[in-house]
Write a protein that holds these residues in place. Structure first.
Motif, PDB file in Angstrom:
ATOM      1  N   SER A   1       0.827  -1.198   0.000  1.00 53.50           N
ATOM      2  CA  SER A   1       0.000   0.000   0.000  1.00 53.50           C
ATOM      3  C   SER A   1       0.863   1.250   0.000  1.00 53.50           C
ATOM      4  CB  SER A   1      -0.921  -0.007   1.204  1.00 53.50           C
ATOM      5  OG  SER A   1      -0.151  -0.111   2.372  1.00 53.50           O
ATOM      6  N   SER A   2       1.912   1.255   0.794  1.00 54.39           N
ATOM      7  CA  SER A   2       2.697   2.491   0.862  1.00 54.39           C
ATOM      8  C   SER A   2       3.497   2.704  -0.419  1.00 54.39           C
ATOM      9  CB  SER A   2       3.588   2.521   2.110  1.00 54.39           C
ATOM     10  OG  SER A   2       4.843   1.971   1.844  1.00 54.39           O
ATOM     11  N   ILE A   3       3.975   1.625  -1.035  1.00 51.74           N
ATOM     12  CA  ILE A   3       4.663   1.787  -2.322  1.00 51.74           C
ATOM     13  C   ILE A   3       3.691   2.337  -3.362  1.00 51.74           C
ATOM     14  CG2 ILE A   3       5.763   0.578  -4.242  1.00 51.74           C
ATOM     15  CD1 ILE A   3       7.007  -1.331  -2.296  1.00 51.74           C
ATOM     16  N   ALA A   4       2.483   1.744  -3.407  1.00 54.79           N
ATOM     17  CA  ALA A   4       1.504   2.190  -4.408  1.00 54.79           C
ATOM     18  C   ALA A   4       1.114   3.644  -4.174  1.00 54.79           C
ATOM     19  CB  ALA A   4       0.263   1.295  -4.362  1.00 54.79           C
ATOM     20  N   ALA A   5       0.921   4.025  -2.916  1.00 49.96           N
ATOM     21  CA  ALA A   5       0.510   5.398  -2.645  1.00 49.96           C
ATOM     22  C   ALA A   5       1.628   6.379  -2.988  1.00 49.96           C
ATOM     23  CB  ALA A   5       0.109   5.546  -1.182  1.00 49.96           C
ATOM     24  N   GLU A   6       2.853   6.002  -2.642  1.00 50.74           N
ATOM     25  CA  GLU A   6       3.960   6.926  -2.892  1.00 50.74           C
ATOM     26  C   GLU A   6       4.226   7.085  -4.393  1.00 50.74           C
ATOM     27  OE1 GLU A   6       7.522   5.917  -0.792  1.00 50.74           O
ATOM     28  OE2 GLU A   6       8.615   7.655  -1.559  1.00 50.74           O
ATOM     29  N   LEU A   7       4.359   5.951  -5.088  1.00 49.43           N
ATOM     30  CA  LEU A   7       4.627   6.043  -6.521  1.00 49.43           C
ATOM     31  C   LEU A   7       3.421   6.631  -7.265  1.00 49.43           C
ATOM     32  CD1 LEU A   7       6.607   2.783  -7.382  1.00 49.43           C
ATOM     33  CD2 LEU A   7       7.421   4.974  -6.544  1.00 49.43           C
ATOM     34  N   GLY A   8       2.215   6.286  -6.792  1.00 46.05           N
ATOM     35  CA  GLY A   8       1.014   6.824  -7.430  1.00 46.05           C
ATOM     36  C   GLY A   8       0.952   8.334  -7.322  1.00 46.05           C
TER      37      GLY A   8
ATOM     38  N   VAL B   1       0.835  10.981 -10.463  1.00 43.93           N
ATOM     39  CA  VAL B   1      -0.207  11.955 -10.803  1.00 43.93           C
ATOM     40  C   VAL B   1       0.263  13.398 -10.629  1.00 43.93           C
ATOM     41  CG1 VAL B   1      -2.078  10.344 -10.284  1.00 43.93           C
ATOM     42  CG2 VAL B   1      -1.323  11.948  -8.530  1.00 43.93           C
ATOM     43  N   THR B   2       1.392  13.613  -9.949  1.00 47.88           N
ATOM     44  CA  THR B   2       1.901  14.977  -9.870  1.00 47.88           C
ATOM     45  C   THR B   2       3.086  15.187 -10.830  1.00 47.88           C
ATOM     46  OG1 THR B   2       3.298  14.333  -8.013  1.00 47.88           O
ATOM     47  CG2 THR B   2       1.188  15.347  -7.472  1.00 47.88           C
ATOM     48  N   ASP B   3       3.216  14.300 -11.817  1.00 44.22           N
ATOM     49  CA  ASP B   3       4.241  14.437 -12.870  1.00 44.22           C
ATOM     50  C   ASP B   3       5.674  14.229 -12.387  1.00 44.22           C
ATOM     51  OD1 ASP B   3       2.394  14.921 -14.848  1.00 44.22           O
ATOM     52  OD2 ASP B   3       2.535  17.095 -14.705  1.00 44.22           O
ATOM     53  N   GLN B   4       5.853  13.770 -11.147  1.00 49.37           N
ATOM     54  CA  GLN B   4       7.238  13.615 -10.669  1.00 49.37           C
ATOM     55  C   GLN B   4       7.979  12.507 -11.416  1.00 49.37           C
ATOM     56  OE1 GLN B   4       7.739  13.623  -6.297  1.00 49.37           O
ATOM     57  NE2 GLN B   4       5.669  14.416  -6.178  1.00 49.37           N
ATOM     58  N   ILE B   5       7.232  11.477 -11.830  1.00 51.76           N
ATOM     59  CA  ILE B   5       7.893  10.389 -12.554  1.00 51.76           C
ATOM     60  C   ILE B   5       8.304  10.852 -13.949  1.00 51.76           C
ATOM     61  CG2 ILE B   5       7.495   8.099 -13.566  1.00 51.76           C
ATOM     62  CD1 ILE B   5       6.025   7.372 -11.011  1.00 51.76           C
ATOM     63  N   ASP B   6       7.413  11.628 -14.585  1.00 48.19           N
ATOM     64  CA  ASP B   6       7.772  12.218 -15.880  1.00 48.19           C
ATOM     65  C   ASP B   6       8.984  13.135 -15.736  1.00 48.19           C
ATOM     66  OD1 ASP B   6       5.765  10.915 -17.172  1.00 48.19           O
ATOM     67  OD2 ASP B   6       4.361  12.595 -17.173  1.00 48.19           O
ATOM     68  N   ALA B   7       8.975  13.928 -14.657  1.00 50.25           N
ATOM     69  CA  ALA B   7      10.081  14.856 -14.437  1.00 50.25           C
ATOM     70  C   ALA B   7      11.395  14.096 -14.284  1.00 50.25           C
ATOM     71  CB  ALA B   7       9.817  15.711 -13.201  1.00 50.25           C
TER      72      ALA B   7
ATOM     73  N   LEU C   1       4.893  -8.793  -3.480  1.00 50.87           N
ATOM     74  CA  LEU C   1       4.203  -7.663  -2.871  1.00 50.87           C
ATOM     75  C   LEU C   1       4.821  -6.320  -3.234  1.00 50.87           C
ATOM     76  CD1 LEU C   1       5.616  -6.582   0.093  1.00 50.87           C
ATOM     77  CD2 LEU C   1       4.993  -8.893   0.686  1.00 50.87           C
ATOM     78  N   THR C   2       6.143  -6.285  -3.462  1.00 49.90           N
ATOM     79  CA  THR C   2       6.722  -5.018  -3.921  1.00 49.90           C
ATOM     80  C   THR C   2       6.366  -4.777  -5.388  1.00 49.90           C
ATOM     81  OG1 THR C   2       8.783  -6.257  -4.241  1.00 49.90           O
ATOM     82  CG2 THR C   2       8.658  -4.832  -2.323  1.00 49.90           C
ATOM     83  N   LEU C   3       6.313  -5.870  -6.160  1.00 45.20           N
ATOM     84  CA  LEU C   3       5.968  -5.735  -7.576  1.00 45.20           C
ATOM     85  C   LEU C   3       4.549  -5.190  -7.756  1.00 45.20           C
ATOM     86  CD1 LEU C   3       6.913  -6.359 -10.497  1.00 45.20           C
ATOM     87  CD2 LEU C   3       5.822  -8.579 -10.276  1.00 45.20           C
ATOM     88  N   MET C   4       3.607  -5.716  -6.990  1.00 42.37           N
ATOM     89  CA  MET C   4       2.227  -5.244  -7.101  1.00 42.37           C
ATOM     90  C   MET C   4       2.113  -3.775  -6.681  1.00 42.37           C
ATOM     91  SD  MET C   4       0.343  -7.516  -8.411  1.00 42.37           S
ATOM     92  CE  MET C   4       1.729  -8.048  -9.380  1.00 42.37           C
ATOM     93  N   GLY C   5       2.776  -3.441  -5.586  1.00 34.62           N
ATOM     94  CA  GLY C   5       2.756  -2.042  -5.144  1.00 34.62           C
ATOM     95  C   GLY C   5       3.309  -1.132  -6.222  1.00 34.62           C
TER      96      GLY C   5
ATOM     97  N   ALA D   1      -0.983   4.561 -11.755  1.00 32.47           N
ATOM     98  CA  ALA D   1      -2.089   5.358 -11.202  1.00 32.47           C
ATOM     99  C   ALA D   1      -2.404   6.524 -12.131  1.00 32.47           C
ATOM    100  CB  ALA D   1      -1.716   5.885  -9.819  1.00 32.47           C
ATOM    101  N   SER D   2      -3.663   6.943 -12.110  1.00 27.83           N
ATOM    102  CA  SER D   2      -4.038   8.141 -12.859  1.00 27.83           C
ATOM    103  C   SER D   2      -5.224   8.787 -12.168  1.00 27.83           C
ATOM    104  CB  SER D   2      -4.399   7.786 -14.303  1.00 27.83           C
ATOM    105  OG  SER D   2      -5.517   6.923 -14.308  1.00 27.83           O
ATOM    106  N   ARG D   3      -5.613   9.951 -12.637  1.00 29.66           N
ATOM    107  CA  ARG D   3      -6.781  10.655 -12.121  1.00 29.66           C
ATOM    108  C   ARG D   3      -6.677  11.068 -10.671  1.00 29.66           C
ATOM    109  NH1 ARG D   3     -11.015   8.872 -15.958  1.00 29.66           N
ATOM    110  NH2 ARG D   3      -9.845   7.546 -17.317  1.00 29.66           N
ATOM    111  N   GLY D   4      -5.574  11.654 -10.303  1.00 27.07           N
ATOM    112  CA  GLY D   4      -5.477  12.349  -9.032  1.00 27.07           C
ATOM    113  C   GLY D   4      -5.655  11.499  -7.791  1.00 27.07           C
ATOM    114  N   ALA D   5      -6.110  12.143  -6.718  1.00 27.78           N
ATOM    115  CA  ALA D   5      -6.191  11.490  -5.416  1.00 27.78           C
ATOM    116  C   ALA D   5      -7.090  10.261  -5.468  1.00 27.78           C
ATOM    117  CB  ALA D   5      -6.712  12.474  -4.371  1.00 27.78           C
ATOM    118  N   TYR D   6      -8.184  10.367  -6.203  1.00 38.51           N
ATOM    119  CA  TYR D   6      -9.106   9.242  -6.322  1.00 38.51           C
ATOM    120  C   TYR D   6      -8.390   8.031  -6.917  1.00 38.51           C
ATOM    121  CZ  TYR D   6     -12.836   6.412  -8.334  1.00 38.51           C
ATOM    122  OH  TYR D   6     -13.647   5.374  -8.680  1.00 38.51           O
TER     123      TYR D   6
END
Ligand SMILES: Nc1ncnc2c1ncn2[C@@H]1O[C@H](COP(=O)(O)OP(=O)(O)OP(=O)(O)O)[C@@H](O)[C@H]1O
Ligand SMILES: [Mg+2]
Lengths: 256, 250
Positions: free
Chosen positions: A111-118, A122-128, A209-213, A220-225
């Motif tokens: 969950s924490s990996i998914a939330a952090e990377l997500g 969605v805030t373009d940090q990965i693109d950056a 479990l790290t792979l799924m996260g 992820a897409s579409r903001g906080a939701y």
């Protein structure tokens, strides 16, 4: 007819998901190459491994205690209480330690990996990051996966010891076992493969479990939701995957 | 030779066509500005050019090579060609400001941390961020400061072509002039080719050479900066004056 179409669509979606995950996994394998970001590795070993220790320890401890009580309840009926230590240690190291431990870590780490990377997605940090000539697979994902594979067996080994301790304490103080006899019986039928197979399982669970996260965070897409949904999916898929691979591995290790 | 060429580029999200057959040529050293109402696909256009969003049809060329089409994406073969200032700054929130700016130097180019830090501090100084912020985290500084840190992060990499997505939104009037000047200088002195998305007239007059107007996925007007400020084209006059009445449906 509608119902069949629904099933067809779900199946296709699921196959597409599997395909995308395989592609994703392939990209990760490609990123398992220099430069290695050592600082990221140590960071992740701390967050994924070290900080999961209390959760895993507690899970194993209570599992060991309950196991001792339950097996005793059964075995006392046909005067086989001497088998309690063996059942406790085998159940813990072969099965319950790795599986329950990994499930708890799914809730904590996937969950924490998914939330952090997500959120980064969605805030373009990965693109950056890509624009700064840094492969996000190499910088963000590889260290997390590696940390999962390396630290889960260590976590589970510690958990095994604590679980056995839990069973021991209950047996001594509640069920009036003789302490040295309990320890002897614990070792008597325990083989190296029992422990090793559990630790191999743990490493595979660490990968799952790290792979799924990472997958659900990264896509992820579409903001906080969207981040919320990805986090939920990461936990659900990693838990199911842990149970599924557990069966496969158990069947592989099963010698009768 | 053109620095960048777009040939008939289209992009849809579902049934919603965001970019509809965009043709565009950007020459070396030119400063192109993109204007257009909110939601017409300006940010999407920049991300398509960078290869961050796949396109549905058309081709994107860097100099004399076709880099992106529907079926291939070679943008990774041009590391350091583009620099991008994202609309939302996109700073890494787990890292202090100086490390954000030095990130590409350290992790992308393998520069040692000390040298990278010195370069990062110089660039932070250029965008008017004092030494006070270097050890703060992105969430500890204001939106305008984040924008400037993000600008520094892109500029420190010395890209051949810079894409600015609304570089001046969220800045106070003094800082606006500083950043406009900085972007103009970067383009002129360091001969960087630039594409700037902006709604801001002062930014346009300071930075732009040529201007295109994007509306509903199409380029509906194109001309020099002088033409932009003098034309009687109803779209442009509405845009310039911020009038509610006009050809744009709000
Ligand atoms: N990932 C996406 N999925 C679906 N639709 C998207 C996505 N990204 C952008 N869009 C849609 O594309 C359209 C163009 O978005 P874009 O961000 O390019 O607008 P913009 O011109 O930059 O506007 P602004 O001036 O407000 O920044 C929007 O209507 C948006 O809804
Ligand atoms: Mg935009």
């Amino acid at each position: 007819m509608n119902f069949l179409a629904q099933i067809g669509r779900s199946t296709l979606n699921f196959l597409a998901l599997l395909g995308n995950m395989s592609l994703f996994f392939f990209k990760i394998l490609k990123a398992f190459s220099p430069p290695f970001y050592t600082h990221q590795f140590t960071n992740q070993i701390l967050t994924i491994g070290y900080f999961s220790l209390p959760v895993v320890a507690m899970t194993s401890f209570f599992t060991g205690m309950v196991l001792a009580l339950q097996t005793y309840t059964g075995f006392v009926r046909f005067s086989a209480t001497e088998a309690v230590p063996t059942v406790v240690v085998l159940s813990i190291v072969r099965e319950l330690g790795p599986v329950l431990g990994a499930l708890m870590v799914c809730g904590r780490v996937s969950s924490s990996i998914a939330a952090e990377l997500g959120t980064m997605r969605v805030t373009d940090q990965i693109d950056a990051m890509m624009m700064l000539q840094t492969n996000p697979f190499r910088y963000l994902i590889v260290p997390r996966i590696f940390a999962g594979i390396v630290t889960l067996p260590i976590l589970i080994l510690v958990g095994d010891i604590i679980g056995v301790l839990g069973g021991y304490l209950v047996s001594i103080f509640r069920l009036d076992f003789n302490p040295s006899l309990y320890i002897d019986l614990t070792y008597k039928y325990l083989g190296t493969m029992d422990v090793v197979s559990g630790l191999i399982k743990a490493a595979v669970f660490g990968l799952c479990l790290t792979l799924m996260g990472a997958y659900f965070g990264f896509t992820a897409s579409r903001g906080a939701y969207g981040v919320g949904k990805s986090t939920t999916k990461a936990v659900v898929y990693s838990s199911v995957l842990v149970l599924l691979t557990n069966y496969i591995l158990t069947a592989l290790f099963f010698t009768g | 030779m053109n620095k960048l060429t777009l040939k008939n580029v289209s992009k849809s999200f579902g049934s919603f066509k965001v970019l509809d057959g965009i043709n565009l040529e950007v020459t070396d050293g030119e400063s192109l500005a993109i204007v257009g109402p909110s939601g017409t696909g300006k940010s999407v256009l920049l991300k398509c050019i960078l290869g961050l969003i796949p396109i549905d049809s058309g081709e994107i060329w860097i100099e004399d090579k076709c880099v992106i089409s529907k079926d291939h994406n070679d943008s990774e073969k041009y590391p350091g060609f583009f620099g991008m200032l994202f609309q939302g700054s996109a700073l890494f929130d787990s890292l202090p400001i100086w490390k954000n700016v030095a990130f590409g130097l350290i992790y992308g180019q393998g520069m040692d941390e000390k040298t990278a830090r010195v370069l990062a501090m110089e660039t932070l100084d250029k965008v008017g961020l004092s030494k006070k912020v270097e050890n703060l985290y992105p969430f500890e500084i204001s939106g305008g400061m984040q924008k400037r840190a993000s600008l520094a992060r892109a500029l420190v990499m010395k890209p051949q072509m810079m894409l600015f997505d609304e570089p001046t939104t969220g800045l106070d009037p003094m800082m606006l002039s500083v950043i406009n000047q900085l972007i103009a200088d970067t383009i002129r002195k360091e001969q960087v080719t630039a594409m700037t998305v902006t709604h801001d007239m002062s930014c346009l007059s300071a930075v732009a050479g040529r201007i295109i107007l994007l509306y509903k996925g199409k380029i509906i007007w194109e001309g020099s900066k002088d033409a932009f400020f003098t034309t009687q084209d109803p779209h442009i006059t509405q845009f310039r004056q911020g009038a509610i009445e006009g050809p744009f449906s709000l």
